[in-house]
Enzyme design. Structure first.
Site: not given
Length: 480
Positions: A183, A99, A275, A218
């Site tokens: 974040e 990330k 992907r 999630h």
């Protein structure tokens, strides 16, 4: 495999002992067992898979959705073995698989990103200062993470250290990498992603968006295309950003650029999945493009078959993931034998699955057993078709997510489009399904009771014949 067969390409299925009797094994032209059920002894053995491909004279390897599909080292080894990896380059996977490195790669393209730390946290004092600067709540995220692992919401500075320790510990356990960053936590986020495909000639196009906000732990449960809230202007801006993200790492093959969208429809780059996504059928339905076919053409070195101006949205598609999970028990996986498995059919209904009636659902892998997709001329028709299809999908022997999906699609928040990733936490409890089940059972009982009452009354009606009727005279003469 179906797409490959249409293209005249023969296929080989590699399978574990647990999957020996599964339909994909029978469907392939050849099949090879690569080990016992545990994935670390079968599906994660990249060298063994490559050896099988070489021994059988295969040209290419398609990595599927999970296991080695986003493993840069596997992609590199496939290429070094003289085989084609039907997916992106190992370099693209490495850049976008982390990330933090993905954020660095796209930073120069002026793509909106959630405020946070640009690098992994090494100084907790500085991290707390940054958290105070961007404002609580903040989100601690594992750099190598996915599926909600290594992710913790921090509401205030007092709980920062505790949540950081948990995130790092889970990241090390899940990914072998404890690097975490911070974040700003978007309090009412929508999860919207853009499908992209690039070729080896520098061309990249986007295939519009998918709305994936209904999730548990999630992980997505319901997906649709297009989103019901994006304006044409925002859709175009997000699509162009997704194309730039792909170009930032010289991407080729199919991939997905994921965004967080706040309640004011501001969007921020989240990550890129290198992907094909599980939910790609909804994109295929609204564009008419076989994404697997595009992947194969790209892998062969051919240019994309379409240009951006050729693509447009036609109708609406919804996918629900049919998982062997119990919504009444916190969506925990359920295992057992599929005693009944009857697929829905009809106009606008598609089922992608890999199981058959009578099979055992193994405990070793992801609990998803099927994807149910409905397509309509607009969103309302797609919802109606999906509800009908769910009602016709007969599964017994294991609990599934279908009752939850019915609840979700009927809920006012979903129908109106005013929902976000908090949907399950805000609206769902096991009692709402139980209440609906009880009501259905009451209605069935009422119908049965009414029918039973009619049946009991019927003989009395038949016997109520006039005293001087011909029927009585005939009956009397017979006795005589």
């Amino acid at each position: 495999m179906r797409t490959a067969r249409e293209m005249g390409i023969k296929t080989v299925a590699v399978f574990s002992e647990a999957d020996r009797n599964f339909p994909h094994v029978k469907y392939a032209d050849e099949a090879v067992c690569i080990g016992p059920a545990p994935s670390k002894e079968s599906y994660l053995l990249g060298d063994k898979i490559i050896a099988v491909a070489q021994r059988l004279g295969a040209d290419a390897i398609h990595p599927g959705y999970g296991f080695l599909s986003e493993n840069a080292e596997f992609s590199r080894k496939v290429q070094e073995a003289g085989l084609i990896f039907i997916g992106p380059s190992p370099e693209s996977i490495e850049v976008m698989g982390d990330k933090l490195s993905s954020k660095h790669a796209v930073a120069k393209y002026n793509i909106p990103m959630v405020p946070g730390t640009p690098d992994a946290i090494t100084d907790r004092v500085a991290a707390k200062q940054k958290s105070a600067e961007i404002g609580y709540p903040v989100l601690i995220k594992a750099s190598a993470g996915g599926g909600g692992k290594g992710m913790r919401v921090v509401e205030n500075e007092e709980e920062f250290d505790e949540q950081m320790d948990r995130a790092v510990g889970e990241a090390i356990s899940s990914f072998g990498n404890g690097a975490c960053f911070i974040e700003k936590y978007i309090t009412k986020p929508k999860h919207i992603e853009i499908q992209v495909v690039g070729d080896k000639h520098g061309n990249v196009v986007h295939f519009f968006e998918r709305e994936c906000s209904i999730q548990r732990r999630h992980q997505k449960v319901v997906e649709e295309a297009p989103s019901s809230v994006l304006t044409p202007e925002i859709r175009e801006a997000m699509g162009q950003c997704a194309v730039m993200v792909a170009k930032a790492c010289n991407y080729y093959g199919a991939g997905t650029v994921e965004f967080i969208v706040d309640e004011d429809l501001n969007f921020y780059f989240l990550e890129m999945n290198t992907r094909l996504q599980v939910e790609h059928p909804v994109t295929e339905m609204i564009t008419g493009i076989d994404l697997v076919k595009e992947m194969i053409w790209v892998a062969e070195g051919k240019p994309l078959s379409v240009k951006q101006e050729d693509l447009k949205i036609n109708g609406h598609a919804i996918e629900v993931r049919v998982c062997a999970e119990d919504p009444m028990n916190n969506f925990l996986p359920d295992v057992g034998k599929l005693q009944t498995y009857v697929r829905p059919q009809g106009n606008g209904v598609r089922v992608d699955d890999g199981i058959e009636e009578g099979m055992e659902i193994p405990i070793y892998y992801d609990p998803m057993i099927a994807k149910l997709i409905a397509y309509g001329k607009d969103r309302n028709e797609a919802i109606e078709k999906m509800l009908r299809a769910i009602d016709e999908f007969k599964i017994t022997g294991v609990a599934t997510t279908l009752p939850f999906c019915t609840f979700a699609l009927k809920h006012e928040a979903f129908v109106s489009g005013k929902f976000d990733t908090r949907f399950v936490g805000l609206y769902f409890t096991p009692e709402v399904i139980q209440k609906e089940t009880d009501q259905t059972e009451l209605e069935i009982a009422a119908v049965l009771a009414s029918q039973l009452l009619k049946n009991r009354q019927a003989p009395q009606t038949i016997a109520s014949v006039q005293p001087n009727s011909q029927w009585r005279k005939n009956r009397a003469s017979l006795r005589g």
